[in-house]
Design an enzyme around this catalytic site. Structure first.
Site, PDB file in Angstrom:
ATOM      1  N   THR A 110       0.846  -1.197   0.000  1.00 18.96           N
ATOM      2  CA  THR A 110       0.000   0.000   0.000  1.00 18.96           C
ATOM      3  C   THR A 110       0.880   1.246   0.000  1.00 18.96           C
ATOM      4  O   THR A 110       0.665   2.184  -0.778  1.00 18.96           O
ATOM      5  CB  THR A 110      -0.919  -0.018   1.244  1.00 18.96           C
ATOM      6  OG1 THR A 110      -1.715  -1.194   1.178  1.00 18.96           O
ATOM      7  CG2 THR A 110      -1.812   1.202   1.311  1.00 18.96           C
ATOM      8  N   ASN A 154      -6.279 -10.176  -7.116  1.00 14.55           N
ATOM      9  CA  ASN A 154      -6.311 -10.811  -5.792  1.00 14.55           C
ATOM     10  C   ASN A 154      -7.650 -11.462  -5.474  1.00 14.55           C
ATOM     11  O   ASN A 154      -7.729 -12.290  -4.572  1.00 14.55           O
ATOM     12  CB  ASN A 154      -5.976  -9.785  -4.702  1.00 14.55           C
ATOM     13  CG  ASN A 154      -6.805  -8.531  -4.805  1.00 14.55           C
ATOM     14  OD1 ASN A 154      -6.878  -7.907  -5.864  1.00 14.55           O
ATOM     15  ND2 ASN A 154      -7.445  -8.148  -3.730  1.00 14.55           N
ATOM     16  N   GLN A 179       0.279 -10.219  -5.836  1.00 17.93           N
ATOM     17  CA  GLN A 179      -0.173 -11.613  -5.896  1.00 17.93           C
ATOM     18  C   GLN A 179       0.700 -12.460  -6.815  1.00 17.93           C
ATOM     19  O   GLN A 179       0.383 -13.620  -7.066  1.00 17.93           O
ATOM     20  CB  GLN A 179      -1.632 -11.674  -6.360  1.00 17.93           C
ATOM     21  CG  GLN A 179      -2.610 -11.012  -5.405  1.00 17.93           C
ATOM     22  CD  GLN A 179      -2.791 -11.789  -4.104  1.00 17.93           C
ATOM     23  OE1 GLN A 179      -2.455 -12.974  -4.015  1.00 17.93           O
ATOM     24  NE2 GLN A 179      -3.312 -11.131  -3.072  1.00 17.93           N
ATOM     25  N   HIS A 186       4.035 -10.470   3.161  1.00 16.25           N
ATOM     26  CA  HIS A 186       3.138 -11.477   3.750  1.00 16.25           C
ATOM     27  C   HIS A 186       2.363 -12.261   2.701  1.00 16.25           C
ATOM     28  O   HIS A 186       1.713 -13.247   3.022  1.00 16.25           O
ATOM     29  CB  HIS A 186       2.195 -10.833   4.782  1.00 16.25           C
ATOM     30  CG  HIS A 186       1.201  -9.872   4.231  1.00 16.25           C
ATOM     31  ND1 HIS A 186      -0.139 -10.128   4.220  1.00 16.25           N
ATOM     32  CD2 HIS A 186       1.348  -8.651   3.693  1.00 16.25           C
ATOM     33  CE1 HIS A 186      -0.780  -9.087   3.697  1.00 16.25           C
ATOM     34  NE2 HIS A 186       0.100  -8.174   3.372  1.00 16.25           N
ATOM     35  N   THR A 202      13.662   4.921  10.183  1.00 23.26           N
ATOM     36  CA  THR A 202      14.502   3.762  10.510  1.00 23.26           C
ATOM     37  C   THR A 202      13.889   2.482   9.950  1.00 23.26           C
ATOM     38  O   THR A 202      12.685   2.252  10.075  1.00 23.26           O
ATOM     39  CB  THR A 202      14.686   3.662  12.044  1.00 23.26           C
ATOM     40  OG1 THR A 202      15.262   4.901  12.473  1.00 23.26           O
ATOM     41  CG2 THR A 202      15.594   2.517  12.426  1.00 23.26           C
ATOM     42  N   CYS A 247      -8.745  -6.337   2.926  1.00 20.19           N
ATOM     43  CA  CYS A 247      -8.814  -4.999   3.517  1.00 20.19           C
ATOM     44  C   CYS A 247     -10.254  -4.543   3.630  1.00 20.19           C
ATOM     45  O   CYS A 247     -10.597  -3.721   4.456  1.00 20.19           O
ATOM     46  CB  CYS A 247      -8.027  -4.027   2.662  1.00 20.19           C
ATOM     47  SG  CYS A 247      -6.611  -4.800   1.896  1.00 20.19           S
TER      48      CYS A 247
END
Ligand code: PLP
Length: 354
Positions: A51, A130, A158, A180, A216, A306
């Site tokens: 995203t 997806n 995907q 993920h 960071t 989502c």
């Protein structure tokens, strides 16, 4: 990731040995990603998610390259579709959202007609859908973008780790991904940016990621991303066979349950083996199907993750003209699934359907 969380506390921006060690972990991860995509290490940038990567590219490339028209499709993920609608308000451009056929394919002739028209164009089309698993013809899209001097942004969330992607073969300008989706950790993503199309950063205030993304770095997330990706590409051929077998098994069994059960998306070619979207006929309490599958311990989905939980018809289902009185459930498979699990899903569905 465990080892880094437990023993590696250096900040990659610090010049002491602990910092340099942390920086080394990130650079090793970058090499893995670059090698996988046949890109240069300087073309890979880590982010918190796909995203963020999609937002960075779209919001910075459009004004920076004076893009006057963006060509996308009606089946993009909301992190592309909604971002484009928002950006159009801020920095006006023509937003052309291509229609798709009932399997989710765009018309390449329509794309070419629009690309031929004057104006600097950016094409933003995902690799693999997806929700229904349909794969766009990235090679022909890339060739058209190259021919008409358009930028090609591809949300490959995907696809990365599940198929071979060569950034040069398909003339990609930008590619985005999320760890993920290939068994890496959540909240770690990256984008590829072709070195001919450098955009300004979205986040300012730090020199991280060669001044492209301040803040960071998520060192253990990035290490996990690269380890997972390395694993996936090393075993790609075996995984593809496994997934195609699982998919074929599931489809044959699920279609035996009821004559009016259909599989959405492409069937014969250009489909992803890990996504099977099943369209069920209307029946009483059909809207409870997902809930009942959940109670039975089966994790499936009715839209993109989502937006699941929000009672709204998926734009993808609307785009492919899926009848509103039918229920579409997306079953996703991984290499860790088994035919025994599929048998359990089938048995459960048999109980739930009239
Ligand atoms: N693009 C596609 C095609 C996706 O499937 C997803 C997540 O489901 C995303 C983008 C967003 O990924 P993330 O939530 O990791 O940013």
């Amino acid at each position: 990731m465990h080892a880094i969380l437990q023993q590696q506390h250096g900040n990659p921006s610090s010049i002491h040995s602990y910092g340099r060690e942390a920086k080394g972990i990130i650079e090793d991860a970058r090499k893995v990603v670059a090698h996988t995509l046949k890109a240069s290490v300087g073309e890979i940038f880590f982010t918190s998610s796909a995203t963020e990567a999609n937002n960075t590219i779209l919001s910075k490339a459009i004004p920076h390259f004076n893009i006057t028209k963006v060509i996308t499709s009606k089946t993009e993920h909301p992190c592309v579709a909604d971002t484009l609608v928002h950006l159009k308000e801020v920095h006006p451009f023509d937003l052309i959202s291509l229609d798709v056929d009932s399997q989710g394919n765009i018309s390449l002739d329509q794309l070419e007609t629009i690309l031929k028209q004057p104006g600097k164009a950016m094409v933003s089309l995902m690799h693999t859908n997806n929700e229904i698993g349909t794969i766009h013809d990235t090679q022909r899209i890339g060739n058209l973008c190259n021919q008409y001097d358009a930028l090609y942004h591809c949300d490959a969330v995907q696809a990365i780790g599940k198929t071979t992607i060569d950034v040069h073969a398909d003339y990609y300008s930008f590619i985005t991904s999320s760890a993920h989706k290939f068994h890496g950790p959540k909240a770690a993503g990256f984008f590829y940016m072709n070195s001919d199309n450098i955009i300004p950063p979205l986040l300012h205030g730090g020199a991280q990621e060669r001044n492209m993304r301040a803040g960071t770095e998520n060192v253990y997330g990035i290490a996990g991303l690269a380890t997972a990706l390395q694993y996936m590409v090393t075993h790609l051929a075996t995984h593809q066979i496994q997934l195609h077998e699982l998919r074929a098994y599931f489809i044959s069994k699920v279609q035996e349950i009821h004559p009016d059960i259909h599989i959405l998306g492409n069937q014969d070619k250009d489909f992803a083996p890990h996504i099977v979207s099943v369209s069920f006929p209307p029946f009483d309490y059909a809207d409870m199907l997902m809930f009942n599958l959940d109670i039975a311990g089966i994790a499936a989905s009715s839209g993109s993750a989502c937006s699941s939980g929000i009672a709204k018809t998926s734009p993808v289902l609307l785009a492919i003209d899926h009848p509103e009185d039918r229920v579409a459930i997306r079953f996703s498979f991984s290499i860790f699934n088994t035919t025994e699990e599929i048998d359990y899903v089938i048995q459960t569905l048999k109980h739930l359907l009239p």
